[in-house]
Design an enzyme around this catalytic site. Sequence first.
Site, PDB file in Angstrom:
ATOM      1  N   LEU A  43      -3.818  62.326  32.088  1.00 13.46           N
ATOM      2  CA  LEU A  43      -3.886  63.492  31.222  1.00 13.46           C
ATOM      3  C   LEU A  43      -4.605  65.041  31.045  1.00 13.46           C
ATOM      4  O   LEU A  43      -6.438  64.946  31.571  1.00 13.46           O
ATOM      5  CB  LEU A  43      -4.181  63.290  29.477  1.00 13.46           C
ATOM      6  N   ASP A  44      -4.211  66.479  31.300  1.00 12.13           N
ATOM      7  CA  ASP A  44      -5.495  67.361  31.853  1.00 12.13           C
ATOM      8  C   ASP A  44      -6.100  67.307  30.563  1.00 12.13           C
ATOM      9  O   ASP A  44      -6.506  66.879  29.105  1.00 12.13           O
ATOM     10  CB  ASP A  44      -4.244  68.433  31.810  1.00 12.13           C
ATOM     11  N   PRO A  45      -7.301  68.266  30.943  1.00  7.92           N
ATOM     12  CA  PRO A  45      -8.472  68.275  29.469  1.00  7.92           C
ATOM     13  C   PRO A  45      -8.104  68.972  28.715  1.00  7.92           C
ATOM     14  O   PRO A  45      -7.734  68.682  27.310  1.00  7.92           O
ATOM     15  CB  PRO A  45      -9.500  69.057  30.645  1.00  7.92           C
ATOM     16  N   ALA A  47      -4.554  69.099  26.833  1.00  9.15           N
ATOM     17  CA  ALA A  47      -4.101  68.202  26.453  1.00  9.15           C
ATOM     18  C   ALA A  47      -4.754  66.974  25.848  1.00  9.15           C
ATOM     19  O   ALA A  47      -5.551  66.688  25.631  1.00  9.15           O
ATOM     20  CB  ALA A  47      -3.153  67.573  27.440  1.00  9.15           C
TER      21      ALA A  47
END
Length: 298
Positions: A43-45, A47
């Site tokens: 997961l992106d930061p 998100a």
Amino acid sequence: MTDPLSRAGLVIVDKPAGMTSHDVVSRCRRIFSTRKVGHAGTLDPMATGVLVIGIERATKIMGLLTLTTKSYAATIRFGQSTSTDDAEGEVLQTISASHLTEVDIEAAVAGLRGDIAQVPSSVSAIKVDGQRAYKLAREGQSVELAARPVRISRFDVLAVRGSGEDLIDVDVEIDCSSGTYIRALARDAGAALGVGGHLTALRRTRVGDFGLDRARTLEELADGATLTLDLDSACRQGFPRRDLDAAEVDAVRNGRPLAPAGIEGTYAAVDADDRVIALLADKGSRTTSVVVLRPANL
């Protein structure tokens, strides 16, 4: 005798914003007092939401679990494109989106449903000539990524609202295949509307069979470091089952093949006590061990 795998299993974490997936792994290493921690599905930061974490010997099954479908709740901002296709990037262009109607937006979204060829965001973890695309992009290098097939089985518009004079925010829910970039969907929907678009919020609500209803925050885990599923339960839930007799258990634990079971793909080999001895797969006239969880020397 204490089961040596009693501390192994899966933890479903509700990742907070501002942390990388590796940050979550690091926290879980401290919480569960082990170095053997891994995750599935980055997961992106920015998100939040479901992140599947493997503890101890469960790290060996992470790449085998069927986590090919994912669900998200997201907010797309139309009228601005950014360098990262999300709110963390530099604004590249602003074009008024005030003229857009809900019919326009629904038409753009509809064009991205089904089986599509998606060009991932340039700021992604995909490797280009051995280096991560995001690293090259942040160094100012031009990154061109090939389109890849993804499936968008649901892309629903929930709400449309103004954001300032010229921008429009749209709340959406998405069900998609693994490998889909939600940022790229925002980018492509904005391009289809001629005004640009980027992601301002992203929450993953489900990965495979694991939803937010089973997720715990890092603070909750710090107060009580318990598994969501122990290793046996995770394997019995995640794979077809083959029951073994005592002789077959001994063979598998010592690396000897069995007669094939006629089960497609990887399956869990289970003893009379409901413990998973190994994950096996049929190969011609015999089985092959994908991973032995309880070898004879354990």
